[in-house]
Scaffold this active site. Sequence first.
Site, mmCIF file in Angstrom:
data_model
loop_
_atom_site.group_PDB
_atom_site.id
_atom_site.type_symbol
_atom_site.label_atom_id
_atom_site.label_comp_id
_atom_site.label_asym_id
_atom_site.label_seq_id
_atom_site.Cartn_x
_atom_site.Cartn_y
_atom_site.Cartn_z
ATOM 1 N N PHE A 1 1.013 -1.213 0.096
ATOM 2 C CA PHE A 1 -0.111 -0.065 0.008
ATOM 3 C C PHE A 1 1.058 1.217 0.172
ATOM 4 O O PHE A 1 2.012 1.454 0.828
ATOM 5 C CB PHE A 1 -1.032 -0.225 1.317
ATOM 6 C CG PHE A 1 -1.993 1.003 1.492
ATOM 7 C CD1 PHE A 1 -2.989 0.654 0.649
ATOM 8 C CD2 PHE A 1 -1.811 2.121 1.810
ATOM 9 C CE1 PHE A 1 -4.203 1.783 0.537
ATOM 10 C CE2 PHE A 1 -3.038 2.896 2.078
ATOM 11 C CZ PHE A 1 -3.910 2.874 1.220
ATOM 12 N N ASP B 1 1.372 -4.837 8.683
ATOM 13 C CA ASP B 1 0.248 -3.759 8.729
ATOM 14 C C ASP B 1 -0.901 -4.704 8.551
ATOM 15 O O ASP B 1 -0.995 -5.533 7.619
ATOM 16 C CB ASP B 1 0.281 -2.940 7.638
ATOM 17 C CG ASP B 1 -0.690 -1.813 7.469
ATOM 18 O OD1 ASP B 1 -1.954 -2.500 7.530
ATOM 19 O OD2 ASP B 1 -0.581 -0.786 6.889
ATOM 20 N N TYR C 1 -11.315 1.297 10.125
ATOM 21 C CA TYR C 1 -12.437 1.947 9.370
ATOM 22 C C TYR C 1 -12.672 1.005 8.087
ATOM 23 O O TYR C 1 -13.658 1.415 7.190
ATOM 24 C CB TYR C 1 -12.301 3.345 8.757
ATOM 25 C CG TYR C 1 -10.918 3.654 8.176
ATOM 26 C CD1 TYR C 1 -10.752 3.270 6.792
ATOM 27 C CD2 TYR C 1 -9.971 4.484 8.628
ATOM 28 C CE1 TYR C 1 -9.405 3.603 6.143
ATOM 29 C CE2 TYR C 1 -8.710 4.883 8.098
ATOM 30 C CZ TYR C 1 -8.504 4.438 6.571
ATOM 31 O OH TYR C 1 -7.437 4.675 6.116
ATOM 32 N N LYS C 2 -12.204 -0.319 8.032
ATOM 33 C CA LYS C 2 -12.155 -1.116 6.760
ATOM 34 C C LYS C 2 -13.363 -2.268 7.378
ATOM 35 O O LYS C 2 -14.683 -1.936 7.752
ATOM 36 C CB LYS C 2 -10.958 -1.669 6.429
ATOM 37 C CG LYS C 2 -10.235 -0.536 5.582
ATOM 38 C CD LYS C 2 -8.831 -0.784 5.434
ATOM 39 C CE LYS C 2 -8.108 0.401 4.324
ATOM 40 N NZ LYS C 2 -6.474 0.243 4.522
ATOM 41 N N ARG D 1 -11.852 -3.756 -7.921
ATOM 42 C CA ARG D 1 -11.836 -4.580 -6.579
ATOM 43 C C ARG D 1 -13.155 -4.696 -5.858
ATOM 44 O O ARG D 1 -13.733 -3.766 -5.610
ATOM 45 C CB ARG D 1 -10.874 -3.847 -5.744
ATOM 46 C CG ARG D 1 -10.378 -4.487 -4.529
ATOM 47 C CD ARG D 1 -9.258 -3.555 -3.584
ATOM 48 N NE ARG D 1 -10.131 -2.565 -3.098
ATOM 49 C CZ ARG D 1 -9.560 -1.905 -1.970
ATOM 50 N NH1 ARG D 1 -8.204 -2.235 -1.836
ATOM 51 N NH2 ARG D 1 -10.219 -0.757 -1.580
HETATM 52 C C1 LIG Z 1 -5.979 1.416 4.579
HETATM 53 C C2 LIG Z 1 -4.633 1.271 4.883
HETATM 54 C C3 LIG Z 1 -3.764 2.195 5.265
HETATM 55 C C4 LIG Z 1 -4.354 3.434 5.794
HETATM 56 O O1 LIG Z 1 -3.430 4.562 6.046
HETATM 57 P P1 LIG Z 1 -4.148 6.025 6.725
HETATM 58 O O2 LIG Z 1 -3.100 6.343 7.578
HETATM 59 O O3 LIG Z 1 -5.257 5.476 7.423
HETATM 60 O O4 LIG Z 1 -4.545 6.746 5.550
HETATM 61 C C5 LIG Z 1 -2.534 1.700 5.519
HETATM 62 N N1 LIG Z 1 -1.832 0.842 5.137
HETATM 63 C C6 LIG Z 1 -2.720 -0.099 4.589
HETATM 64 C C7 LIG Z 1 -2.144 -1.495 4.387
HETATM 65 C C8 LIG Z 1 -4.208 0.040 4.299
HETATM 66 O O5 LIG Z 1 -4.919 -1.120 3.767
#
Ligand SMILES: *Cc1c(COP(=O)(O)O)cnc(C)c1O
Length: 420
Positions: free
Chosen positions: A128, A205, A230-231, A380
């Site tokens: 990501f 992560d 938030y996911k 997706r």
């Molecule tokens: C959603 C997600 C983020 C989100 O990062 P924010 O700091 O909330 O913007 C980070 N890393 C991964 C792998 C994600 O899926």
Amino acid sequence: MVSGIPRTVAEELDAADPLAAFRERFVIADPELIYLDGNSLGPLPAATPEVLREVVEDGWGGGLVRSWQGWIDWGARLGDRLAEYVLGAAPGEVVISDSTSVNLYKLAAAALDAAPGRGTVLMDAEDFPTNRYIVQGLAEQRGLRLVRLPSELDGGLDLDALRAALNGDVALVVLSLVSYRSGALLDMAQVNDLAHAVGARVVWDVSHAAGAVPVDLAGSGAELAVGCTYKYLNGGPGSPAFLYVRRDLQTRLRQPVWGWYGQRDQFAMGPDYDPVPGIERFLVSTPPLVSLAAIDPALALVEEAGLARIRAKGVRLGRLADDLADSWLTPLGFRPASPRPPERRGSHLSLHHPDAWRICQALAADAKVVCDYRVPDRLRIGLSPLVTRFTDVWDALDRIRDVVAEGVYASRPADLARVT
Ligand SMILES: *Cc1c(COP(=O)(O)O)cnc(C)c1O
């Protein structure tokens, strides 16, 4: 008559679904809308507005500053619940704080500070973006060698490449448990073993896993992890993230942002930074209380459903999506862009199509199907087991088939929107 799997198969799966009733515990504003993006922003739990009303009107409006007496430990309290029900960790090892990006920075920097003799950092070349940028920044600021591990766009990290890159100079490896694009799921224990054998630390992560896939931080030997709420955890837009530091490492690591929330005897307002020995030393500052409060009712649903049942349904939803994609969408120019079978990924899958962006727009505008577009050329599809029905998967893929077969998307702009 449609070819492939009849809709009655999906109807029967819904009828036998032990989690079916959870859908009613969410706000479904438009019953015709099929929402397949709970891995970007989870839907609103029906209990959340009342919880927020109480926090705002009673807590903020009525209690004013006095309410902090109760609020101050909410990040730790919710962290303990996440540890127990979602992350496979012990009380006192997880805390809610900041954003995922910021937590990743804090833990990665702490790990690097604790390995002064080592000069290499590894990351997944397809991780990501925020993760890659943060690791890139840390490596540059510290003059470390950054190795981008090759990763298949649709298949995930190449473990042989990881093996080959690990040596006694590696301080840190940063990886996502579930790939944001393909959904590829790594074996956390195996990767931890490989890294720990050469004395390297891994920061995981688990953003795209938490709430969808059982995460076993303790059982897999994980030392450090971050993730978002938030996911699949449905904490709401921008809800604060979590971080995990294994108990025995907490006093050995120091994070780089020395805020007062990490301070021993915080309200003594002492002259010098002296962090508490526990997980709170990884806190920085006053939490966004209203957003934090929304995690409580959302987490209660995940706890009640249980991660084992959530995962079992996620896999079944994924299998149905794979089978329908094969029979309906492959003939229309799609190809799978995720590992199979669904046990090898998180709860989302991607499909490649050269017109994926225009198809994605047409689905939302003309067919009431909300999913995601991800570069390059991928649609997706997120399956949230607490709300997504088997008939939703059937209907969504049926609508995708219509939109593509009838060329409905052709008039949509090819230029990408500000947010995709
Ligand atoms: C959603 C997600 C983020 C989100 O990062 P924010 O700091 O909330 O913007 C980070 N890393 C991964 C792998 C994600 O899926």
